[in-house]
Design a protein around this motif. Structure first.
Motif, PDB file in Angstrom:
ATOM      1  N   VAL A   1       0.842  -1.194   0.000  1.00 18.92           N
ATOM      2  CA  VAL A   1       0.000   0.000   0.000  1.00 18.92           C
ATOM      3  C   VAL A   1       0.878   1.246   0.000  1.00 18.92           C
ATOM      4  CG1 VAL A   1      -1.687   1.334   1.345  1.00 18.92           C
ATOM      5  CG2 VAL A   1      -1.968  -1.147   1.082  1.00 18.92           C
ATOM      6  N   ILE A   2       1.941   1.233   0.786  1.00 20.90           N
ATOM      7  CA  ILE A   2       2.890   2.357   0.813  1.00 20.90           C
ATOM      8  C   ILE A   2       3.496   2.556  -0.574  1.00 20.90           C
ATOM      9  CG2 ILE A   2       5.140   3.107   1.698  1.00 20.90           C
ATOM     10  CD1 ILE A   2       4.269   1.772   4.404  1.00 20.90           C
ATOM     11  N   LEU A   3       3.914   1.460  -1.212  1.00 20.67           N
ATOM     12  CA  LEU A   3       4.497   1.560  -2.557  1.00 20.67           C
ATOM     13  C   LEU A   3       3.478   2.074  -3.578  1.00 20.67           C
ATOM     14  CD1 LEU A   3       6.769  -1.597  -2.836  1.00 20.67           C
ATOM     15  CD2 LEU A   3       7.481   0.796  -2.963  1.00 20.67           C
ATOM     16  N   GLU A   4       2.255   1.557  -3.530  1.00 14.10           N
ATOM     17  CA  GLU A   4       1.218   2.026  -4.464  1.00 14.10           C
ATOM     18  C   GLU A   4       1.014   3.531  -4.333  1.00 14.10           C
ATOM     19  OE1 GLU A   4      -2.483  -0.275  -4.788  1.00 14.10           O
ATOM     20  OE2 GLU A   4      -1.416  -1.903  -3.759  1.00 14.10           O
ATOM     21  N   ASN A   5       0.956   4.008  -3.106  1.00 17.31           N
ATOM     22  CA  ASN A   5       0.773   5.451  -2.879  1.00 17.31           C
ATOM     23  C   ASN A   5       1.983   6.244  -3.366  1.00 17.31           C
ATOM     24  OD1 ASN A   5      -1.770   5.086  -1.746  1.00 17.31           O
ATOM     25  ND2 ASN A   5      -0.961   4.873   0.315  1.00 17.31           N
ATOM     26  N   TRP A   6       3.177   5.727  -3.139  1.00 17.54           N
ATOM     27  CA  TRP A   6       4.399   6.406  -3.586  1.00 17.54           C
ATOM     28  C   TRP A   6       4.442   6.484  -5.110  1.00 17.54           C
ATOM     29  CZ3 TRP A   6       9.401   4.407  -5.398  1.00 17.54           C
ATOM     30  CH2 TRP A   6      10.396   5.395  -5.421  1.00 17.54           C
ATOM     31  N   TYR A   7       4.139   5.359  -5.768  1.00 18.36           N
ATOM     32  CA  TYR A   7       4.138   5.363  -7.233  1.00 18.36           C
ATOM     33  C   TYR A   7       3.102   6.352  -7.771  1.00 18.36           C
ATOM     34  CZ  TYR A   7       7.194   1.257  -7.213  1.00 18.36           C
ATOM     35  OH  TYR A   7       8.239   0.400  -7.032  1.00 18.36           O
ATOM     36  N   ALA A   8       1.937   6.427  -7.133  1.00 20.88           N
ATOM     37  CA  ALA A   8       0.909   7.392  -7.564  1.00 20.88           C
ATOM     38  C   ALA A   8       1.429   8.825  -7.425  1.00 20.88           C
ATOM     39  CB  ALA A   8      -0.372   7.201  -6.757  1.00 20.88           C
ATOM     40  N   ARG A   9       2.138   9.117  -6.339  1.00 21.04           N
ATOM     41  CA  ARG A   9       2.666  10.478  -6.135  1.00 21.04           C
ATOM     42  C   ARG A   9       3.682  10.866  -7.203  1.00 21.04           C
ATOM     43  NH1 ARG A   9       2.883   8.841  -0.794  1.00 21.04           N
ATOM     44  NH2 ARG A   9       5.146   8.727  -0.806  1.00 21.04           N
ATOM     45  N   ILE A  10       4.386   9.895  -7.757  1.00 22.95           N
ATOM     46  CA  ILE A  10       5.376  10.236  -8.783  1.00 22.95           C
ATOM     47  C   ILE A  10       4.839   9.995 -10.203  1.00 22.95           C
ATOM     48  CG2 ILE A  10       7.357  10.007  -7.244  1.00 22.95           C
ATOM     49  CD1 ILE A  10       7.948   7.265  -8.528  1.00 22.95           C
ATOM     50  N   GLY A  11       3.504   9.866 -10.311  1.00 23.49           N
ATOM     51  CA  GLY A  11       2.868   9.867 -11.621  1.00 23.49           C
ATOM     52  C   GLY A  11       2.462   8.533 -12.219  1.00 23.49           C
ATOM     53  N   TYR A  12       2.605   7.452 -11.488  1.00 22.88           N
ATOM     54  CA  TYR A  12       2.232   6.131 -12.008  1.00 22.88           C
ATOM     55  C   TYR A  12       0.817   5.772 -11.578  1.00 22.88           C
ATOM     56  CZ  TYR A  12       6.973   5.410 -13.552  1.00 22.88           C
ATOM     57  OH  TYR A  12       8.158   5.540 -14.209  1.00 22.88           O
ATOM     58  N   HIS A  13       0.065   5.166 -12.515  1.00 20.38           N
ATOM     59  CA  HIS A  13      -1.319   4.807 -12.239  1.00 20.38           C
ATOM     60  C   HIS A  13      -1.569   3.371 -12.694  1.00 20.38           C
ATOM     61  CE1 HIS A  13      -2.009   8.976 -11.319  1.00 20.38           C
ATOM     62  NE2 HIS A  13      -1.374   9.281 -12.444  1.00 20.38           N
ATOM     63  N   PRO A  14      -2.363   2.616 -11.930  1.00 17.03           N
ATOM     64  CA  PRO A  14      -2.658   1.238 -12.335  1.00 17.03           C
ATOM     65  C   PRO A  14      -3.451   1.212 -13.634  1.00 17.03           C
ATOM     66  CG  PRO A  14      -3.868   1.826 -10.314  1.00 17.03           C
ATOM     67  CD  PRO A  14      -3.016   2.994 -10.682  1.00 17.03           C
ATOM     68  N   VAL A  15      -3.052   0.312 -14.539  1.00 17.77           N
ATOM     69  CA  VAL A  15      -3.750   0.196 -15.819  1.00 17.77           C
ATOM     70  C   VAL A  15      -4.424  -1.163 -15.983  1.00 17.77           C
ATOM     71  CG1 VAL A  15      -2.433   1.966 -17.043  1.00 17.77           C
ATOM     72  CG2 VAL A  15      -1.603  -0.392 -17.030  1.00 17.77           C
ATOM     73  N   HIS A  16      -3.896  -2.192 -15.345  1.00 12.97           N
ATOM     74  CA  HIS A  16      -4.543  -3.500 -15.345  1.00 12.97           C
ATOM     75  C   HIS A  16      -3.822  -4.439 -14.372  1.00 12.97           C
ATOM     76  CE1 HIS A  16      -1.419  -4.175 -18.446  1.00 12.97           C
ATOM     77  NE2 HIS A  16      -1.464  -5.429 -18.083  1.00 12.97           N
ATOM     78  N   THR A  17      -4.395  -5.608 -14.179  1.00  9.57           N
ATOM     79  CA  THR A  17      -3.753  -6.634 -13.352  1.00  9.57           C
ATOM     80  C   THR A  17      -3.461  -7.851 -14.213  1.00  9.57           C
ATOM     81  OG1 THR A  17      -5.855  -7.584 -12.636  1.00  9.57           O
ATOM     82  CG2 THR A  17      -4.900  -5.878 -11.233  1.00  9.57           C
ATOM     83  N   GLU A  18      -2.457  -8.600 -13.790  1.00  9.42           N
ATOM     84  CA  GLU A  18      -2.074  -9.834 -14.478  1.00  9.42           C
ATOM     85  C   GLU A  18      -1.891 -10.921 -13.438  1.00  9.42           C
ATOM     86  OE1 GLU A  18       1.572  -9.107 -16.584  1.00  9.42           O
ATOM     87  OE2 GLU A  18       0.655  -7.684 -17.952  1.00  9.42           O
ATOM     88  N   THR A  19      -2.197 -12.139 -13.809  1.00  9.15           N
ATOM     89  CA  THR A  19      -1.937 -13.238 -12.887  1.00  9.15           C
ATOM     90  C   THR A  19      -0.474 -13.623 -12.989  1.00  9.15           C
ATOM     91  OG1 THR A  19      -2.578 -14.882 -14.524  1.00  9.15           O
ATOM     92  CG2 THR A  19      -4.298 -14.117 -13.020  1.00  9.15           C
ATOM     93  N   ILE A  20       0.102 -13.991 -11.887  1.00 10.10           N
ATOM     94  CA  ILE A  20       1.524 -14.323 -11.858  1.00 10.10           C
ATOM     95  C   ILE A  20       1.808 -15.600 -12.644  1.00 10.10           C
ATOM     96  CG2 ILE A  20       1.424 -15.536  -9.660  1.00 10.10           C
ATOM     97  CD1 ILE A  20       4.193 -14.259  -9.042  1.00 10.10           C
ATOM     98  N   ASP A  21       0.846 -16.521 -12.692  1.00 10.35           N
ATOM     99  CA  ASP A  21       1.082 -17.784 -13.395  1.00 10.35           C
ATOM    100  C   ASP A  21       1.229 -17.589 -14.894  1.00 10.35           C
ATOM    101  OD1 ASP A  21      -1.627 -17.093 -13.060  1.00 10.35           O
ATOM    102  OD2 ASP A  21      -2.297 -19.113 -13.557  1.00 10.35           O
TER     103      ASP A  21
END
Length: 160
Positions: A116-136
Motif C-alpha cells: 500500500v505504501i508503494l502504491e501510494n508512492w508510485y501514484a505520487r510520482i505519476g504512475y497509475h494502475p492500468v490492469h492486473t495480471e496473474t503471476i502464473d
C-alpha cells in the motif's frame, strides 16, 4: 553481482515476507549477471559503495519498464529510489519511448502494508494502475514458490 543480488533479495524479502515460501529468493547472482551483461541494470553509489539498483528494459516499441528497484536498508528514505526511477525514465525517453511501466506484486485478496505504501508512492510520482495480471501467466516458475495467491498490478506513466 553478489552484492547487488543481496540488496535485491534483502529488500524484497522484507517487503514481501508473507508472500513466499521459506527459502525462496527474488533473484540469483546468475540472473543479475545476465541482466547486467544485457545492459539492463543500473546502480546507485554512495561513498564508492553500491547502495541500490534498478532493472530497465524496453518491452515494446513505445514502452519501457523498470523493476527490481532496491535500495539498501540504511539508505532508504534518502531519495535514491526516486533517482533510480528518474534515471530509468530518462534512459527510456532517450530511446524515444513514450510510456514507462512497472509491475507490483500484491496479494490476490486483501492488502499488504508495504505494498500500500508503494502504491501510494508510485501514484505520487505519476504512475497509475492500468490492469492486473496473474503471476502464473507472467512468471509460471514463481507460482510454486508463492505461499499465498498473488497478482501483478501493472502501473504506467506517460513520459514527456
Amino acid at each position: 553481482m553478489e552484492h547487488i543480488n543481496n540488496i535485491v533479495n534483502r529488500v524484497y524479502a522484507a517487503s514481501e515476507e508473507s508472500f513466499w515460501m521459506h527459502g525462496a529468493v527474488r533473484t540469483t547472482v546468475a540472473e543479475m549477471a545476465e541482466f547486467t551483461s544485457g545492459g539492463e541494470i543500473a546502480v546507485a553509489r554512495s561513498m564508492e559503495q553500491i547502495v541500490g539498483c534498478v532493472r530497465v528494459r524496453r518491452i515494446d516499441q513505445e514502452t519501457g519498464e523498470f523493476g527490481m528497484l532496491a535500495v539498501d536498508d540504511e539508505h532508504q528514505g534518502t531519495g535514491i529510489g526516486r533517482e533510480l526511477i528518474r534515471f530509468a525514465e530518462q534512459k527510456c525517453q532517450k530511446e524515444h519511448l513514450h510510456k514507462m511501466q512497472l509491475e507490483l506484486l500484491v496479494p490476490r485478496k486483501g492488502s499488504h502494508p508495504a505494498k500500500v505504501i508503494l502504491e501510494n508512492w508510485y501514484a505520487r510520482i505519476g504512475y497509475h494502475p492500468v490492469h492486473t495480471e496473474t503471476i502464473d501467466v507472467s512468471f509460471p516458475k514463481l507460482v510454486q514458490m508463492l505461499a499465498i495467491p498473488c497478482k501483478f498490478v501493472v502501473f504506467q506513466k506517460k513520459l514527456r
